[in-house]
Scaffold this motif. Structure first.
Motif, mmCIF file in Angstrom:
data_model
loop_
_atom_site.group_PDB
_atom_site.id
_atom_site.type_symbol
_atom_site.label_atom_id
_atom_site.label_comp_id
_atom_site.label_asym_id
_atom_site.label_seq_id
_atom_site.Cartn_x
_atom_site.Cartn_y
_atom_site.Cartn_z
ATOM 1 N N SER A 164 0.839 -1.209 0.000
ATOM 2 C CA SER A 164 0.000 0.000 0.000
ATOM 3 C C SER A 164 0.865 1.248 0.000
ATOM 4 O O SER A 164 0.599 2.218 -0.738
ATOM 5 C CB SER A 164 -0.928 -0.010 1.216
ATOM 6 O OG SER A 164 -1.781 -1.126 1.195
ATOM 7 N N ILE A 165 1.901 1.235 0.821
ATOM 8 C CA ILE A 165 2.803 2.385 0.871
ATOM 9 C C ILE A 165 3.479 2.608 -0.484
ATOM 10 O O ILE A 165 3.549 3.733 -0.984
ATOM 11 C CB ILE A 165 3.847 2.183 1.984
ATOM 12 C CG1 ILE A 165 3.163 2.168 3.352
ATOM 13 C CG2 ILE A 165 4.913 3.271 1.926
ATOM 14 C CD1 ILE A 165 4.091 1.806 4.485
ATOM 15 N N LEU A 166 3.944 1.522 -1.093
ATOM 16 C CA LEU A 166 4.611 1.633 -2.387
ATOM 17 C C LEU A 166 3.660 2.112 -3.478
ATOM 18 O O LEU A 166 4.035 2.922 -4.339
ATOM 19 C CB LEU A 166 5.233 0.290 -2.767
ATOM 20 C CG LEU A 166 6.365 -0.226 -1.865
ATOM 21 C CD1 LEU A 166 6.827 -1.601 -2.319
ATOM 22 C CD2 LEU A 166 7.524 0.754 -1.859
ATOM 23 N N SER A 167 2.448 1.624 -3.461
ATOM 24 C CA SER A 167 1.467 2.006 -4.494
ATOM 25 C C SER A 167 1.090 3.478 -4.365
ATOM 26 O O SER A 167 1.045 4.213 -5.361
ATOM 27 C CB SER A 167 0.228 1.120 -4.387
ATOM 28 O OG SER A 167 0.566 -0.241 -4.546
ATOM 29 N N ILE A 168 0.777 3.893 -3.135
ATOM 30 C CA ILE A 168 0.418 5.299 -2.923
ATOM 31 C C ILE A 168 1.589 6.215 -3.274
ATOM 32 O O ILE A 168 1.418 7.286 -3.879
ATOM 33 C CB ILE A 168 -0.036 5.506 -1.468
ATOM 34 C CG1 ILE A 168 -1.332 4.727 -1.198
ATOM 35 C CG2 ILE A 168 -0.241 6.981 -1.166
ATOM 36 C CD1 ILE A 168 -1.751 4.733 0.258
ATOM 37 N N GLU A 169 2.787 5.768 -2.911
ATOM 38 C CA GLU A 169 3.976 6.575 -3.219
ATOM 39 C C GLU A 169 4.146 6.753 -4.721
ATOM 40 O O GLU A 169 4.465 7.852 -5.196
ATOM 41 C CB GLU A 169 5.213 5.914 -2.623
ATOM 42 C CG GLU A 169 6.505 6.685 -2.893
ATOM 43 C CD GLU A 169 7.735 5.947 -2.397
ATOM 44 O OE1 GLU A 169 8.827 6.537 -2.440
ATOM 45 O OE2 GLU A 169 7.591 4.777 -1.991
ATOM 46 N N PHE A 170 3.909 5.707 -5.507
ATOM 47 C CA PHE A 170 4.080 5.831 -6.950
ATOM 48 C C PHE A 170 3.016 6.727 -7.571
ATOM 49 O O PHE A 170 3.310 7.576 -8.414
ATOM 50 C CB PHE A 170 4.034 4.445 -7.606
ATOM 51 C CG PHE A 170 4.146 4.506 -9.104
ATOM 52 C CD1 PHE A 170 5.371 4.681 -9.716
ATOM 53 C CD2 PHE A 170 3.013 4.397 -9.898
ATOM 54 C CE1 PHE A 170 5.483 4.754 -11.096
ATOM 55 C CE2 PHE A 170 3.104 4.464 -11.278
ATOM 56 C CZ PHE A 170 4.348 4.641 -11.875
ATOM 57 N N VAL A 171 1.741 6.532 -7.143
ATOM 58 C CA VAL A 171 0.660 7.334 -7.725
ATOM 59 C C VAL A 171 0.864 8.812 -7.415
ATOM 60 O O VAL A 171 0.728 9.682 -8.288
ATOM 61 C CB VAL A 171 -0.705 6.830 -7.212
ATOM 62 C CG1 VAL A 171 -1.818 7.753 -7.700
ATOM 63 C CG2 VAL A 171 -0.950 5.404 -7.677
ATOM 64 N N LEU A 172 1.178 9.114 -6.149
ATOM 65 C CA LEU A 172 1.450 10.514 -5.815
ATOM 66 C C LEU A 172 2.737 10.994 -6.457
ATOM 67 O O LEU A 172 2.887 12.181 -6.764
ATOM 68 C CB LEU A 172 1.531 10.669 -4.293
ATOM 69 C CG LEU A 172 0.237 10.384 -3.522
ATOM 70 C CD1 LEU A 172 0.468 10.572 -2.033
ATOM 71 C CD2 LEU A 172 -0.886 11.293 -3.999
ATOM 72 N N GLY A 173 3.684 10.035 -6.669
ATOM 73 C CA GLY A 173 4.933 10.409 -7.314
ATOM 74 C C GLY A 173 4.758 10.854 -8.748
ATOM 75 O O GLY A 173 5.570 11.615 -9.269
ATOM 76 N N ILE A 174 3.690 10.363 -9.407
ATOM 77 C CA ILE A 174 3.416 10.822 -10.773
ATOM 78 C C ILE A 174 3.193 12.333 -10.788
ATOM 79 O O ILE A 174 3.708 13.070 -11.636
ATOM 80 C CB ILE A 174 2.187 10.086 -11.347
ATOM 81 C CG1 ILE A 174 2.476 8.595 -11.482
ATOM 82 C CG2 ILE A 174 1.795 10.675 -12.694
ATOM 83 C CD1 ILE A 174 3.553 8.259 -12.472
ATOM 84 N N LEU A 175 2.414 12.811 -9.799
ATOM 85 C CA LEU A 175 2.169 14.250 -9.700
ATOM 86 C C LEU A 175 3.425 15.002 -9.262
ATOM 87 O O LEU A 175 3.756 16.053 -9.809
ATOM 88 C CB LEU A 175 1.019 14.513 -8.727
ATOM 89 C CG LEU A 175 -0.330 13.879 -9.070
ATOM 90 C CD1 LEU A 175 -1.337 14.145 -7.964
ATOM 91 C CD2 LEU A 175 -0.839 14.403 -10.404
ATOM 92 N N SER A 176 4.113 14.452 -8.252
ATOM 93 C CA SER A 176 5.297 15.150 -7.749
ATOM 94 C C SER A 176 6.414 15.172 -8.786
ATOM 95 O O SER A 176 7.143 16.158 -8.890
ATOM 96 C CB SER A 176 5.779 14.488 -6.454
ATOM 97 O OG SER A 176 6.252 13.176 -6.707
ATOM 98 N N ASN A 177 6.560 14.083 -9.562
ATOM 99 C CA ASN A 177 7.574 14.081 -10.609
ATOM 100 C C ASN A 177 7.285 15.133 -11.667
ATOM 101 O O ASN A 177 8.199 15.845 -12.129
ATOM 102 C CB ASN A 177 7.647 12.702 -11.272
ATOM 103 C CG ASN A 177 8.220 11.639 -10.341
ATOM 104 O OD1 ASN A 177 8.021 10.462 -10.536
ATOM 105 N ND2 ASN A 177 8.919 12.061 -9.293
#
Length: 879
Positions: A758-771
């Motif tokens: 869950s942590i990894l998935s949320i991190e990637f999805v939010l990372g799309i915006l942050s990237n």
């Protein structure tokens, strides 16, 4: 380049070595740079290791050689010094001779050096003392005058004829006055009389008693009607009025403290005079000039001598034995001059011999150190070995490069001095032992800087893609996008060429570590400068001014003062941005939009490369579970969000919006993305880019949701089922323990896997915006760099030119050069470099780097150690 993408393959070998063969074998292996030994005594204290005493022995010799190096830093060896030049036979004797003989030679020379240094220090101290003694004698010869005894006789008569009240006052200062006339100048007498008023009652009574005794003797002489003779007055003077002195030199800043301390320590019964030595005296011990002052302490009686001497010596004063008569002091001065002349000759000869001896040492430092380093490294490596159960063999394990394995076998066979079975080689299976292969990536010189940046963040594991070759292209390019100016790019390129030109001087010099960084990164700086020139031509900026390489497609409108018209519908500027944009009122809006959209496209390109690297790593490691349930969903989410946005940006650039009714000004992409997120892909007619856009957006939204569900829920569930299955097979003995990570069912659970995923998935999805937001720094820094450059150009160059004041133009040009170099080149350049590094370390590496780090391969080699020591490039050193 293919070898640069992946590390070289390794083999884990085991060596069984007879103890009598181990030393010669390690000496030979040190030439290959092929094996990295494992520490088989890990956790064992150094003091308990077999060869630790030998290591300490060579540590001690290394310290001695470092001492030789420190004292010979200023010595230069010239080719004309034929007698000092080291012959080949001597070098060979050092490199191949007995280590015991070398140790004896080093210890003999260290003793000799200590003796020479001590002798030199003694001569310098003696010289320093004689110089001070000479100054003391010269000053006292000028200041202390010998008066006639008749003057003392007149002073005694004055005491005998004065009244009782006057007698007490005069006698309180008679001894001081008499001695001042005999020993000092008149200025000192004034000081002495002023100090006598501050004497205590006890001191006044003592002085009055001396006066009464003197008066009684004179009256007794008068009673017998005899005239006092010269001898009588001399007896009185020697008994009651004669002063003694203590003289020497002190530091000038101590004169106030020593004067107060003598006054208090003697209760006012001593008087001090000072005379500064005008020229500072060089102290050869401290290697600094010191300001000295000659002092003279006057006192009466012998009981004060020890106290005064201790006081002045507590201030590190030099106390000298000065003769009482002028003739004797003159003879002392002549003796000191003769001693100085002799000492000067002795020091000169000592310095010549010392210089010759230091040249002798300097030539032998590197050969000595190389030999000592070989011995120390050899015994240090032997400390990594263990013994077999029968204590017949020494056991060694290490990683050998596959390309060097045959040569390694050959060297082992050549050094088998005893014969059969003296050295045995076994190939081990590192997977059964649960060991990770080290990573060895062979780099060219221009690749080393980028590879060091990668290694600072993580070490690629064996069979993983090395991102450094990709960074060779993307790093200079992203830097250039933020440092987008042709003029600044040219300056950076010239600086890199200067580093290349002076690199030979750098190799033989000892520069600061910051300067070493610039020289080591000269290839990267050159590529950054060339890339900045390219982007500067694309953006059409040179020191923030537009460049007219080709004819513009725009011309001013004759009917308006601000409008421009296009020359033709098919007119396109050949390369880069049309220079006329810089003169339009909306140029900032245009450049902001253009650079920001470019930054997002560049970011998508790099993130895609990162996911491709992760895909290739999964295929090579045969981790198809992660490939289908993690990497591919990430790809789909990325291209359904940021990829779709970049598609709309490019599509909007390719469409002529003036021909579309109701959409002449174009469609805002941000509105489309908001509709995709909050209205489930619904598109209004006036905001539609192309036909069936709403259907495509709903499909993309469905893909995003499905991929998130796969990553968030399906992957941890299937991973849990797979681990449970492996656990059952391991319990039944159908799979080996090394192929299974968990040996205890309680060590993992579905909840743990679900929370972690869950942590990894949320991190990637939010990372799309942050990237996406993070890559806009390419636009932000480019804009700030351009704006600063434009401000400096307009305010410091164009504005003074408009005033037609030559002096102001010159000052403006100087300030413009200063701000360009220190603000735009250094400050902005460093900022662009750090932001580029951040984009690679965080946005790029996070797509394929996992928590497990690799192990860098450090082969056992004498050659690398010699290069680091001598800061020079050597060929292979033959023993």
């Amino acid at each position: 380049m293919s070898n640069y993408f992946r590390s070289e393959r390794m083999k884990l070998i085991q060596l069984l070595i007879k103890p009598e063969t181990a030393y010669s074998l390690i000496r030979a292996i040190g030439q290959l740079e092929s094996i990295q030994f494992r520490d088989l005594n890990e956790g064992k204290p150094n003091i308990l290791r077999e060869f630790q005493n030998d290591v300490k022995r060579f540590d001690k010799l290394e310290r001695r050689i470092r001492k030789f190096d420190s004292v010979t830093q200023s010595i230069t060896i010239e080719e004309s010094d034929e007698e000092n030049l080291l012959q080949n036979e001597e070098i060979e004797a050092i490199e191949k001779g007995s280590i015991d003989n070398i140790e004896d030679e080093i210890m003999e020379n260290i003793t000799k050096l200590d003796d020479l240094v001590e002798n030199e220090q003694q001569l310098k101290r003696r010289w320093f003392e004689l110089i001070e003694f000479q100054h003391n004698l010269k000053i006292l010869s000028r200041k202390i005058k010998e008066k006639d005894f008749s003057h003392s006789q007149r002073m005694i008569k004055l005491h005998s004829n004065s009244s009782s009240e006057t007698t007490s006052n005069v006698s309180s200062s008679s001894s001081s006055a008499t001695t001042s006339d005999i020993l000092t100048s008149e200025d000192d007498l004034i000081k002495l009389e002023s100090m006598s008023d501050e004497k205590t009652k006890e001191e006044i009574e003592k002085t009055q008693q001396v006066s009464r005794q003197t008066k009684g003797i004179i009256e007794q002489k008068k009673k017998v009607n005899k005239k006092p003779t010269k001898e009588h007055y001399l007896d009185v003077y020697n008994q009651y009025l004669k002063f003694n002195i203590v003289t020497g030199t002190i530091l000038t800043e101590s004169r106030g403290r020593i004067e107060r301390l003598i006054w208090r320590g003697t209760k006012g019964n001593a008087y001090v005079s000072f005379w500064d030595i005008h020229d500072p005296i060089f102290n050869p011990i401290k290697k600094a000039h010191e300001h000295k002052t000659v002092f003279v302490v006057y006192y009466s009686g012998g009981f004060l001598q020890n106290r005064i001497t201790k006081i002045v010596e507590s201030f590190n004063a030099k106390v000298f034995n000065i003769r009482s008569t002028h003739k004797e002091r003159k003879q002392q001065l002549e003796d000191v001059k003769l001693q100085l002349a002799d000492l000067k000759t002795t020091i000169k000869q000592t310095n010549l011999y010392m210089k010759k001896f230091l040249k002798f040492l300097k030539l032998r430092i590197l050969p000595w150190y190389r030999r000592i380093h070989i011995e120390k490294a050899t015994y240090h490596t032997l400390n990594l070995f263990s013994r077999d159960t029968n204590e017949q063999y020494m056991v060694a394990e290490g990683w050998v490069r596959l390309s060097k394995l045959d040569k390694f076998r050959q060297v082992v066979q050549e050094n088998d001095e005893i014969g059969e079975h003296a050295i045995i080689i076994n190939i081990l299976d590192h997977k059964q032992m649960g060991l990770m292969e080290p990573t060895y990536i062979k780099c060219k010189e221009y690749q080393k800087t980028v590879q060091s940046l990668v290694n600072s963040f993580f070490i690629p594991k064996y069979r993983e893609i090395n991102p450094a070759p990709i960074m060779l292209v993307t790093f200079p390019f992203f830097f250039a996008v933020m440092f987008s100016d042709l003029g600044h790019g040219i300056l950076l390129t010239l600086f890199a060429l200067f580093l290349f030109k002076t690199y030979d001087v750098y190799k033989v010099s000892h520069y600061h570590s910051l300067i070493q960084l610039f020289y080591n990164a000269r290839h990267l700086i050159l590529t950054m400068g060339i890339s900045s020139c390219f982007i500067g031509i694309m953006y059409n900026e040179i020191f923030a001014a537009p460049m007219h390489f080709f004819d513009s497609c725009w011309e001013p409108d004759t009917n308006s003062t601000v409008a421009y018209i296009n020359k033709g519908n098919n007119c396109t500027y050949p390369f880069g941005v049309d220079p006329e944009w810089a003169y339009k009122s909306n140029w900032l809006i245009f450049f902001n939009s253009f650079k920001m959209k470019n930054a997002v496209i560049f970011g998508l390109f790099q993130v895609t490369i990162g996911l491709l690297i992760a895909t290739i790593n999964c295929i090579f490691k045969k981790k198809y579970f992660n490939l289908f349930l993690d990497i591919i969903p990430k790809f789909l989410i990325l291209f359904s969000t940021t990829g779709y946005m970049c598609f709309l940006i490019i599509y909007k650039w390719l469409v002529n919006w003036e021909n579309r009714k109701g959409q002449e000004g174009g469609i805002k992409i941000i509105v489309t993305l908001i509709d995709l997120a909050f209205y489930l892909g619904k598109v209004e007619d006036e905001n539609e880019f192309f036909n069936n856009q709403q259907v495509i957006q709903k499909v993309l939204l469905s893909i995003i949701i499905i991929c998130i569900v796969i990553m968030w829920f399906i992957k941890p569930y299937l991973e849990y089922r797979l681990l449970k299955k492996k656990l059952r097979l391991w319990e039944l003995g159908e799979i080996q323990q090394q192929n299974f990570e968990y040996t205890d069912a309680e060590s993992f659970s579905f909840a743990d896997l679900f929370v972690n995923q869950s942590i990894l998935s949320i991190e990637f999805v939010l990372g799309i915006l942050s990237n996406t937001a993070s890559y806009t720094r390419l636009w932000a820094l480019s804009l700030s760099h351009s704006e600063l450059s434009a401000i400096f150009w307009d305010k410091l160059i164009m504005y003074p030119l408009s005033l037609h004041i030559p002096g102001l133009v010159a000052y403006g040009y100087l300030f413009w050069c200063f701000f360009t170099l220190f603000v735009l080149m250094m400050s902005e350049g460093l900022s662009a470099f750090l932001h580029t590094l951040r984009l690679h370390w965080i946005e790029f590496f996070s797509k394929f780097v996992d928590d497990e780090n690799g192990i860098e391969f450090h082969p056992f080699s004498f050659k690398f150690s010699f290069k680091k020591l001598a800061n020079q490039e050597d060929d292979e050193f033959e023993l």
